[in-house]
Design a protein around this motif. Structure first.
Motif, PDB file in Angstrom:
ATOM      1  N   UNK A 139       0.832  -1.072   0.003  1.00  0.00           N
ATOM      2  CA  UNK A 139      -0.008   0.074  -0.072  1.00  0.00           C
ATOM      3  C   UNK A 139       0.901   1.275  -0.052  1.00  0.00           C
ATOM      4  N   UNK A 140       2.051   1.064   0.511  1.00  0.00           N
ATOM      5  CA  UNK A 140       2.801   2.320   0.713  1.00  0.00           C
ATOM      6  C   UNK A 140       3.512   2.750  -0.708  1.00  0.00           C
ATOM      7  N   UNK A 141       3.789   1.521  -1.358  1.00  0.00           N
ATOM      8  CA  UNK A 141       4.391   1.491  -2.499  1.00  0.00           C
ATOM      9  C   UNK A 141       3.280   2.171  -3.560  1.00  0.00           C
ATOM     10  N   UNK A 142       1.942   1.834  -3.473  1.00  0.00           N
ATOM     11  CA  UNK A 142       1.150   2.300  -4.456  1.00  0.00           C
ATOM     12  C   UNK A 142       1.024   3.905  -4.171  1.00  0.00           C
ATOM     13  N   UNK A 143       0.776   4.349  -2.724  1.00  0.00           N
ATOM     14  CA  UNK A 143       0.675   5.640  -2.604  1.00  0.00           C
ATOM     15  C   UNK A 143       1.799   6.570  -3.107  1.00  0.00           C
ATOM     16  N   UNK A 144       3.141   5.937  -2.951  1.00  0.00           N
ATOM     17  CA  UNK A 144       4.313   6.651  -3.430  1.00  0.00           C
ATOM     18  C   UNK A 144       4.347   6.706  -5.004  1.00  0.00           C
TER      19      UNK A 144
END
Length: 537
Positions: A457-462
């Motif tokens: 999820x953090x990867x998608x946000x970035x």
């Protein structure tokens, strides 16, 4: 003297039951047809009268009025001639009316009473089954098509006299069954296209497998000869077989256009349509004087391949935006409003520039910068945003060209993995009508079925922040990651699933074209982090 016979009028890919009311009254001999008839229906009165006389029926010299109800639906084609002729005979008391209530009728009459084939018999048979009728009476050439609907009494006739003798009980006809079909003609079938024939391009094959697993749209951008068209034409070979409901929908569309052939059967293989770039907007999405389905609907539940995407006229491409989102095309005309299904996998291919060699290692591009910008601007941002997978292709290296083809995985390998992924999706969406794969998942189901791991999820946000991705692109990345998880058997979206999903969206990133024009790094390396990359071909 009044008689009623029932037939069907096409509304999209469905048939609406039409009641042919025939009134025979005193007055000057005249034959009129009312109820919003189209030109061929208005002309039917001439053929009906000639066919009845040439069959030996003497009509009284009275005023004949035929009403096609409901009157607000446009009636097209010659399918109403058989029911009108039978209604005239019943109104003239030359045959009983009661047997006419058990069937839906459809057929075109010749002047000698012969019954010619018509289009749209399969929707007529479905309407008869859903309306509780005993069966249908159709031309012999259409009987095989009508017999695709199970539990229906199909009466195949060649002549108007046969229809009358069957209805009055003089010479009953046996119901038509699939066993009555003639043996198929020995036409040579082309050899199936197999993925093992594609050398190298491991990353493109991975992306195509992902697209097939979830029903996602694909755009390949690369130089000539890099395998874009070759891969697209092999996509149907790795797609799963259609279910009965899907196959029936597709077969109905081809029935409306009369494209089922001499020995029709239920279409089990997914359609593949590749229209030329000179096609009009009506030819692509449907319409025209008769409001017929276009290439988009003919590819329903299959693949629509648009080669040389920027060469299509801009207005033709822009009409794809809403149908791609909704899965249906709504055609509004002055006299009718028709909806055709068009849930397709869009696969498109384009060159990186007019000469085809922009940003290609070892080749020199002869196009000025403004021409490259103009070429890419022919594909609008909103249309590009609706394509799930956008990848750059590279020329195939010599070591892959010279390698024997048996080292490449065949289509059966990919198809087995895709079937397993689709089976997981069918189980997931079993309570959701109209949703068959991840690409068709509505937004309300994303939070339920597309839960990523915290790091994913953090990867998608970035990625959304750095590349300036839209909310639609965010949702499509989640669906892509869910399809990758289904391929690998993951319960939730893991890091590697999200890696590949983000990596499959290259061309919609902020500054992608500008970075390539300035000689910047490849787009798949723009996002910092340990991004997995498929083996370079």
């Amino acid at each position: 003297m009044l008689a009623r016979v029932r037939s069907g009028a096409l509304m999209g890919i469905d048939a609406v039951v039409v009641e042919c009311e025939v009134d025979m009254a005193l007055g000057l001999p005249y034959f009129s047809v009312v109820g919003l008839p189209e030109g061929a229906v208005r002309e039917s009165k001439v053929r009906v009268v000639s066919a009845l006389k040439n069959c030996g029926f003497e009509l009284p010299s009275k005023r004949i009025t035929v009403n096609l109800a409901p009157a607000d639906i446009r009636k097209e084609g010659a399918a109403f001639e058989l029911p009108i002729a039978l209604g005239v005979l019943a109104a003239a008391k030359l045959m009983p009316e009661e047997p006419l209530s058990h069937y839906l009728f459809g057929g075109e009459l010749s002047l000698d009473g012969g019954v010619k084939p018509i289009k749209g018999v399969l929707p007529l048979a479905v309407a008869a089954r859903d309306g509780g009728y005993q069966g249908v009476m159709v031309p012999e050439a259409n009987a095989a098509e009508a017999s695709l609907v199970q539990g229906l009494h199909v009466v195949a006739i060649r002549h108007l006299r046969e229809a009358v003798e069957h209805l009055i009980g003089d010479k009953p006809l046996a119901p038509f069954t699939r066993e009555h079909l003639p043996p198929p003609r020995g036409r040579p079938r082309p050899a199936p296209l197999d993925m093992s024939e594609v050398r190298g391009q491991a990353d493109l094959k991975t992306a195509l497998e992902l697209a097939a697993a979830g029903g996602h749209n694909v755009l390949f951008c690369g130089p000539p000869g890099s395998g874009k068209t070759m891969l697209a034409r092999r996509l149907p070979g790795i797609l799963p077989t259609m279910g009965f409901d899907e196959a029936l929908e597709v077969t109905k569309i081809y029935s409306v256009l009369g494209l089922l052939g001499d020995t029709p059967s239920l279409m089990r293989e997914r359609p593949f349509r590749a229209p030329h770039h000179t096609i009009s907007d009506a030819g692509l999405v449907g319409g025209g004087p008769a409001t017929r389905p276009g290439e988009l609907s003919l590819a329903h539940h299959g693949v629509l391949f648009l080669d040389e995407l920027p060469e299509f006229r801009k207005n033709v491409l822009e009409v794809l935006r809403q149908p791609m989102e909704e899965g249906s095309i709504h055609l509004a005309r002055a006299t009718q409003h028709v909806t055709y299904p068009c849930r397709v996998m869009l696969v498109a291919a384009m060159n990186p520039c007019p000469c085809g060699y922009f940003n290609v290692p070892g080749r020199t591009c002869s196009c000025p910068e403004y021409r490259v910008h103009d070429y890419h601007s022919r594909v609008s941002g909103p249309l590009l945003d609706r394509i799930d997978i956008t990848l750059q292709t590279r020329p195939v290296e010599y070591r892959h060209i010279a390698r024997p083809g048996d080292e490449e995985p065949p289509s059966t390998y990919y198809r087995e993995r895709v079937e397993a992924a689709r089976e997981r999706q069918r189980a997931r969406f079993r309570e959701e009508p109209g949703v068959h794969c991840n690409a068709q998942m509505p937004s309300r189901l994303l939070h339920r079925y597309c839960k990523p791991a915290p790091r994913a999820e953090r990867m998608l946000e970035r990625a959304v922040r750095q590349f300036g991705l839209s909310a639609r692109a965010h949702d499509r990345i989640l669906k892509l990651a869910r399809s990758r998880a289904d391929l690998e058997g993951h319960e939730r979206i893991e890091d590697m699933d999200m890696h590949l999903a983000i990596d499959c969206r290259q061309m919609d990133r902020r500054g992608w074209l500008h970075a390539n024009l300035q000689g910047g790094p490849p787009s798949r390396q723009e996002l910092p982090g340990p991004w997995p990359r498929p083996e370079d071909s």
